[in-house]
Design a protein around this motif. Structure first.
Motif, mmCIF file in Angstrom:
data_model
loop_
_atom_site.group_PDB
_atom_site.id
_atom_site.type_symbol
_atom_site.label_atom_id
_atom_site.label_comp_id
_atom_site.label_asym_id
_atom_site.label_seq_id
_atom_site.Cartn_x
_atom_site.Cartn_y
_atom_site.Cartn_z
ATOM 1 N N GLU A 32 0.820 -1.204 0.000
ATOM 2 C CA GLU A 32 0.000 0.000 0.000
ATOM 3 C C GLU A 32 0.858 1.259 0.000
ATOM 4 O O GLU A 32 0.410 2.323 -0.423
ATOM 5 C CB GLU A 32 -0.926 -0.007 1.224
ATOM 6 C CG GLU A 32 -1.999 -1.083 1.182
ATOM 7 C CD GLU A 32 -2.934 -0.919 -0.007
ATOM 8 O OE1 GLU A 32 -3.257 0.234 -0.362
ATOM 9 O OE2 GLU A 32 -3.322 -1.938 -0.592
ATOM 10 N N LYS A 59 0.224 5.000 -1.888
ATOM 11 C CA LYS A 59 0.315 6.320 -1.243
ATOM 12 C C LYS A 59 1.357 7.184 -1.939
ATOM 13 O O LYS A 59 1.161 8.386 -2.132
ATOM 14 C CB LYS A 59 0.676 6.144 0.229
ATOM 15 C CG LYS A 59 -0.401 5.463 1.055
ATOM 16 C CD LYS A 59 0.045 5.283 2.501
ATOM 17 C CE LYS A 59 -1.022 4.563 3.319
ATOM 18 N NZ LYS A 59 -0.569 4.330 4.720
ATOM 19 N N LYS A 81 -9.043 -2.419 -3.131
ATOM 20 C CA LYS A 81 -8.886 -1.136 -2.450
ATOM 21 C C LYS A 81 -7.892 -0.246 -3.183
ATOM 22 O O LYS A 81 -8.126 0.955 -3.365
ATOM 23 C CB LYS A 81 -8.417 -1.347 -1.008
ATOM 24 C CG LYS A 81 -8.240 -0.047 -0.221
ATOM 25 C CD LYS A 81 -7.771 -0.302 1.196
ATOM 26 C CE LYS A 81 -7.635 0.998 1.985
ATOM 27 N NZ LYS A 81 -6.777 1.995 1.333
ATOM 28 N N SER A 82 -6.775 -0.843 -3.626
ATOM 29 C CA SER A 82 -5.767 -0.078 -4.347
ATOM 30 C C SER A 82 -6.343 0.488 -5.646
ATOM 31 O O SER A 82 -6.125 1.658 -5.985
ATOM 32 C CB SER A 82 -4.557 -0.948 -4.660
ATOM 33 O OG SER A 82 -3.903 -1.364 -3.483
ATOM 34 N N ASP A 136 -8.681 3.361 -4.827
ATOM 35 C CA ASP A 136 -7.947 4.563 -4.408
ATOM 36 C C ASP A 136 -7.331 5.273 -5.605
ATOM 37 O O ASP A 136 -7.339 6.510 -5.691
ATOM 38 C CB ASP A 136 -6.856 4.198 -3.402
ATOM 39 C CG ASP A 136 -7.410 3.824 -2.041
ATOM 40 O OD1 ASP A 136 -8.598 4.114 -1.786
ATOM 41 O OD2 ASP A 136 -6.662 3.220 -1.239
ATOM 42 N N LYS A 140 -10.128 6.902 -7.778
ATOM 43 C CA LYS A 140 -10.647 8.100 -7.110
ATOM 44 C C LYS A 140 -9.731 9.299 -7.343
ATOM 45 O O LYS A 140 -10.184 10.445 -7.341
ATOM 46 C CB LYS A 140 -10.786 7.844 -5.603
ATOM 47 C CG LYS A 140 -11.954 6.965 -5.227
ATOM 48 C CD LYS A 140 -11.980 6.719 -3.725
ATOM 49 C CE LYS A 140 -13.102 5.772 -3.340
ATOM 50 N NZ LYS A 140 -13.076 5.460 -1.886
ATOM 51 N N ASN A 141 -8.448 9.012 -7.528
ATOM 52 C CA ASN A 141 -7.481 10.082 -7.773
ATOM 53 C C ASN A 141 -7.188 10.262 -9.264
ATOM 54 O O ASN A 141 -6.162 10.822 -9.646
ATOM 55 C CB ASN A 141 -6.196 9.804 -7.008
ATOM 56 C CG ASN A 141 -6.322 10.082 -5.522
ATOM 57 O OD1 ASN A 141 -6.130 11.209 -5.082
ATOM 58 N ND2 ASN A 141 -6.664 9.050 -4.751
#
Length: 307
Positions: A234, A238, A265-266, A269, A272-273
């Motif tokens: 993860e 980030k 999840k990755s 994420d 979403k970005n």
């Protein structure tokens, strides 16, 4: 160009006497074969040589068939000329001794294990045969054997009969064209994108690997070779999101990765970005001229609306 089980040896071609023993010592080499041998011994990627560089693309099984078929084309090999097999019988190997056909090329190889790519097997086998002197030249062809002897038993690991000029073309392609960045850049160009190294303030930047542009769309490309593991940390996600936090808003980030390394999840994420995710299948389609970026942008918009 395909890799099939259609391998065959022409029984009606021109035959000439062949011996593995060099009549003249040292053997006289054509300029192309001389250069090819030097490249094989010292400069091809991922070998034990102070002069060799690492090239993850050639080690990546996901791209293996695509790259090897390109190498076959450079060497002017057809599917009937290439055989991958678990074992090379003595009967088959003996067809390359004594009276041999000199109007066709052939390549027979074993793989060291399930993780070895065809390209690295090709380089390893030819290099071994050359380094141990198990080769000779006849009628502008190099015939060689990569063998292992156990007492009186000989294990054949590869047999090849190839044109040295074609081999040199393939080796040059391996050194110049088959880097990860160049391979992916060509895929984007074939889909209509202008591609260049990523820059910031008119200087080369290592924030991303490549920059791509098509019409009014601009992209920052990150290429992730992840050692072919199945779990992406993860921390990388980030870090990726951090890279784009203060990036030029006109740029859309692209992550090129084997999508199986990403957890749900990755993926969420990243999406979403506004990160576009391309996997190896997408790159192969782009190599054929299909604009997967536009298709994925449409799919992501639908995905966002459904959540």
């Amino acid at each position: 160009m395909e890799i099939t089980d259609k391998f065959e040896i022409n029984k009606t071609g021109k035959l000439m006497d062949f011996s593995i023993r060099h009549k003249e010592i040292p053997i006289k080499l054509s300029p192309d074969l001389d250069e090819a041998i030097k490249m094989l011994l010292w400069y091809v990627p991922n070998i034990t040589s102070e002069q060799a560089k690492e090239n993850e693309l050639l080690l990546n099984p996901e791209y293996d068939d695509y790259i090897f078929k390109d190498i076959m084309a450079s060497m002017k090999l057809e599917d009937r000329d290439v055989l991958f097999t678990e074992e090379i019988s003595e009967k088959l190997a003996k067809k390359f001794e004594g009276k041999v056909g000199v109007d066709e090329q052939k390549l027979i190889m074993t793989l060291a294990d399930s993780s070895e790519t065809k390209t690295m097997a090709l380089l390893r086998h030819i290099r071994n045969a050359i380094a141990h002197g198990n080769f000779n030249v006849i009628n502008d062809l190099v015939i060689g054997f990569d063998i292992k002897r156990f007492g009186e038993i000989t294990e054949y690991r590869a047999v090849f009969k190839i044109n040295p000029t074609n081999l040199l073309k393939a080796l040059r392609k391996i050194n110049l064209d088959f880097t990860t960045e160049e391979f992916i850049a060509k895929a984007f160009r074939k889909s209509g994108y202008r591609v260049e190294p990523f820059q910031e303030e008119f200087e080369r930047s290592h924030r991303f690997d490549l920059y791509a542009k098509k019409k009014d769309k601009r992209f920052a490309i990150e290429i992730k070779n992840y050692d072919y593991e199945k779990n992406l940390k993860e921390d990388f996600i980030k870090e990726m999101i951090g890279k784009i936090s203060d990036m030029d808003t006109r740029l859309r980030p692209i992550l090129i990765i084997n999508s199986s390394y990403l957890t749900d999840k990755s993926k969420n994420d990243l999406i979403k970005n506004d990160v576009i995710i391309l996997d190896i299948k997408n790159i192969k389609k782009m190599q054929k001229g299909r604009d997967m970026i536009s298709e994925i942008l449409r799919e992501q918009e639908v995905y966002k609306k459904c959540r």
